[in-house]
Design a protein around this motif. Structure first.
Motif, mmCIF file in Angstrom:
data_model
loop_
_atom_site.group_PDB
_atom_site.id
_atom_site.type_symbol
_atom_site.label_atom_id
_atom_site.label_comp_id
_atom_site.label_asym_id
_atom_site.label_seq_id
_atom_site.Cartn_x
_atom_site.Cartn_y
_atom_site.Cartn_z
ATOM 1 N N GLU A 48 0.858 -1.188 0.000
ATOM 2 C CA GLU A 48 0.000 0.000 0.000
ATOM 3 C C GLU A 48 0.889 1.232 0.000
ATOM 4 O O GLU A 48 1.864 1.294 0.750
ATOM 5 C CB GLU A 48 -0.919 0.019 1.214
ATOM 6 C CG GLU A 48 -1.877 1.203 1.241
ATOM 7 C CD GLU A 48 -2.825 1.158 2.421
ATOM 8 O OE1 GLU A 48 -3.733 0.292 2.400
ATOM 9 O OE2 GLU A 48 -2.639 1.952 3.361
ATOM 10 N N LEU A 76 -3.085 3.673 -2.972
ATOM 11 C CA LEU A 76 -3.202 2.479 -3.798
ATOM 12 C C LEU A 76 -2.854 1.246 -2.969
ATOM 13 O O LEU A 76 -1.896 1.254 -2.192
ATOM 14 C CB LEU A 76 -2.268 2.587 -4.996
ATOM 15 C CG LEU A 76 -2.447 3.866 -5.831
ATOM 16 C CD1 LEU A 76 -1.341 3.986 -6.864
ATOM 17 C CD2 LEU A 76 -3.817 3.880 -6.493
ATOM 18 N N HIS A 77 -3.640 0.190 -3.169
ATOM 19 C CA HIS A 77 -3.521 -1.003 -2.326
ATOM 20 C C HIS A 77 -3.638 -2.252 -3.201
ATOM 21 O O HIS A 77 -4.452 -2.296 -4.120
ATOM 22 C CB HIS A 77 -4.645 -0.977 -1.282
ATOM 23 C CG HIS A 77 -4.587 -2.086 -0.293
ATOM 24 N ND1 HIS A 77 -3.943 -1.969 0.915
ATOM 25 C CD2 HIS A 77 -5.091 -3.350 -0.328
ATOM 26 C CE1 HIS A 77 -4.063 -3.102 1.586
ATOM 27 N NE2 HIS A 77 -4.749 -3.956 0.854
ATOM 28 N N VAL A 94 0.135 -2.235 -7.964
ATOM 29 C CA VAL A 94 0.122 -0.859 -7.464
ATOM 30 C C VAL A 94 0.769 0.075 -8.481
ATOM 31 O O VAL A 94 0.261 1.172 -8.752
ATOM 32 C CB VAL A 94 0.827 -0.772 -6.100
ATOM 33 C CG1 VAL A 94 1.120 0.676 -5.722
ATOM 34 C CG2 VAL A 94 -0.029 -1.423 -5.024
ATOM 35 N N LYS A 142 -1.635 0.681 -11.339
ATOM 36 C CA LYS A 142 -2.709 1.588 -10.929
ATOM 37 C C LYS A 142 -2.215 3.035 -10.896
ATOM 38 O O LYS A 142 -2.913 3.958 -11.311
ATOM 39 C CB LYS A 142 -3.235 1.201 -9.537
ATOM 40 C CG LYS A 142 -4.051 -0.073 -9.491
ATOM 41 C CD LYS A 142 -4.451 -0.382 -8.041
ATOM 42 C CE LYS A 142 -5.265 -1.649 -7.915
ATOM 43 N NZ LYS A 142 -5.603 -1.966 -6.496
#
Length: 199
Positions: A140, A159-160, A187, A190
């Motif tokens: 994360e 973000l995770h 991550v 993303k």
């Protein structure tokens, strides 16, 4: 009297033997994280982006951390990351952004004269989570993209990613590294997608 001397001699010999003949040492194994990124290119903007190395929460260093029930933080014995998590993660984010082709120039902010945008962030989780039914590799991070002049926010997100670890609680370090590699890739992908869409 001779018996006492003999017993004393044997006790002394036994205690010294530990010093003269060292015990075997278990070597530390080091594991790499090498994410394979799948990035969609975007339209190139006439902007430059500088990034700073990611900060990292204090528990995370080269030791492979895990979180167990009752908020217990521990480290795998004799197993470590080949490099610090912040170095691995910073490189993954940078590689993902470069692959988008979104910016005309992108690099470490300390090596750039005056970038238009600045990306900063923090790794908040980088561990094996043993609190659920199945151990998970968890990554994360909080990332923020701001204008270098004026500091206006262009994009920010936490973000995770969580990836199951093959082998469960009996998993070795290589299984944790494989799952962590996937989590970091998720991550980074993303982040690249979100920053590419930023206005």
């Amino acid at each position: 009297m001779n018996l006492n001397r003999t017993l004393l001699f044997l006790a002394l010999t036994a205690s010294l033997s530990g010093c003269l003949f060292p015990l075997s040492v278990t070597p530390t194994r080091h594991y790499i994280i090498d994410p394979k990124l799948h990035i969609e290119p975007a339209e190139t903007l006439d902007l430059t982006l500088g990034f700073r190395p990611l900060a990292v929460a204090q528990p995370y260093d080269r030791r492979m951390a895990f979180v167990a029930p009752n908020h217990l933080l521990g480290y795998r014995p004799h197993e470590e990351w080949a490099e610090k998590p912040e170095d691995t993660a910073t490189r993954a984010i940078a590689d993902a952004l470069i692959a988008t082709k979104r910016f005309k120039d992108l690099g470490d902010a300390s090596h750039m004269a005056r970038p238009d945008l600045m990306l900063t962030g923090e790794i908040r989780k980088f561990h094996e989570d043993r609190t659920g039914a199945r151990p998970m590799a968890v990554v994360e991070m909080r990332l923020e993209l701001r204008e270098a002049r004026g500091n206006a926010e262009r994009w920010a997100d936490t973000l995770h990613a969580e990836i199951p670890i093959e082998g469960g609680l009996k998993a070795k370090g290589n299984a944790v590294a494989a799952a962590m590699t996937q989590a970091l890739a998720e991550v980074a992908e993303k982040a690249a997608a979100g920053i590419s869409r930023a206005k």
